[in-house]
Design a protein around this motif. Structure first.
Motif, PDB file in Angstrom:
ATOM      1  N   THR A 141      -9.567   4.882   0.720  1.00 26.30           N
ATOM      2  CA  THR A 141      -9.515   3.748   1.633  1.00 26.30           C
ATOM      3  C   THR A 141      -8.307   3.807   2.551  1.00 26.30           C
ATOM      4  N   VAL A 142      -7.144   4.202   2.019  1.00 24.12           N
ATOM      5  CA  VAL A 142      -5.911   4.089   2.804  1.00 24.12           C
ATOM      6  C   VAL A 142      -5.373   5.411   3.352  1.00 24.12           C
ATOM      7  N   TYR A 177       2.424   1.656  -3.448  1.00 27.52           N
ATOM      8  CA  TYR A 177       1.422   2.053  -4.439  1.00 27.52           C
ATOM      9  C   TYR A 177       1.080   3.535  -4.305  1.00 27.52           C
ATOM     10  N   VAL A 178       0.811   3.962  -3.086  1.00 27.59           N
ATOM     11  CA  VAL A 178       0.483   5.371  -2.847  1.00 27.59           C
ATOM     12  C   VAL A 178       1.664   6.259  -3.213  1.00 27.59           C
ATOM     13  N   SER A 213       0.825  -1.202   0.000  1.00 28.34           N
ATOM     14  CA  SER A 213       0.000   0.000   0.000  1.00 28.34           C
ATOM     15  C   SER A 213       0.864   1.258   0.000  1.00 28.34           C
ATOM     16  N   GLU A 220       3.517   7.956   4.269  1.00 31.37           N
ATOM     17  CA  GLU A 220       3.196   6.558   4.032  1.00 31.37           C
ATOM     18  C   GLU A 220       4.301   5.610   4.481  1.00 31.37           C
ATOM     19  N   HIS A 256      -7.043   7.275  -8.978  1.00 26.83           N
ATOM     20  CA  HIS A 256      -6.679   6.500  -7.786  1.00 26.83           C
ATOM     21  C   HIS A 256      -7.583   6.841  -6.594  1.00 26.83           C
ATOM     22  N   GLN A 257      -8.597   7.623  -6.830  1.00 25.85           N
ATOM     23  CA  GLN A 257      -9.430   8.177  -5.766  1.00 25.85           C
ATOM     24  C   GLN A 257     -10.031   7.095  -4.857  1.00 25.85           C
ATOM     25  N   ALA A 258     -10.529   6.029  -5.425  1.00 29.57           N
ATOM     26  CA  ALA A 258     -11.165   4.993  -4.599  1.00 29.57           C
ATOM     27  C   ALA A 258     -10.157   4.374  -3.633  1.00 29.57           C
ATOM     28  N   TYR A 259      -8.960   4.100  -4.123  1.00 31.54           N
ATOM     29  CA  TYR A 259      -7.940   3.503  -3.256  1.00 31.54           C
ATOM     30  C   TYR A 259      -7.457   4.505  -2.215  1.00 31.54           C
ATOM     31  N   PHE A 260      -7.233   5.754  -2.650  1.00 27.33           N
ATOM     32  CA  PHE A 260      -6.781   6.776  -1.707  1.00 27.33           C
ATOM     33  C   PHE A 260      -7.802   6.997  -0.607  1.00 27.33           C
TER      34      PHE A 260
END
Length: 126
Positions: free
Chosen positions: A71-72, A24-25, A21, A118, A65-69
């Protein structure tokens, strides 16, 4: 013994997911930073249309990437970036170089902060 092995396996899995994660970020944010840096250079060269297009592209890459961002990352950080991108895109469209460069620098600082937070640096842990 089974409990220790299963605990170590679970710990390894969670650690791997956390590192994935973070990588990726970090990669996605760095990609956005590079696009914005290029857009700033174009704006300084008075290539306003190219700078605006590059800014919109950077915003699109961030939004992809909004959906993943969501989330994390912390929601206030994501909301700040969205707000700053909106402001930056309007300055790019109106060709206001001074405001554009100022807001772009602020957005780059925010993105750098997100990328650094991160990873488990000592100052992040204290």
């Amino acid at each position: 013994m089974k409990f220790i092995l299963s605990s170590l396996l679970l710990f390894s899995l969670l650690l791997g997911l956390c590192l994935f994660s973070a990588a990726y970020v970090s990669h996605a944010v760095e990609e956005t930073e590079l696009l914005l840096t290029d857009a700033m250079a174009l704006q300084q060269q008075d290539r306003y249309a190219d700078a605006a297009a590059m800014t919109h592209w950077a915003a699109d890459r961030w939004n992809s990437h909004q959906a993943y961002f969501g989330t994390v990352l912390r929601h206030d950080e994501v909301d700040d970036v969205i707000r700053e991108f909106s402001r930056l895109e309007s300055y790019a469209d109106t060709q206001d170089t001074e405001e554009y460069l100022s807001n772009c620098a602020a957005l780059l600082a925010t993105l750098k902060h997100i990328r650094e937070m991160e990873w488990p640096y000592l100052y992040n842990l204290l």
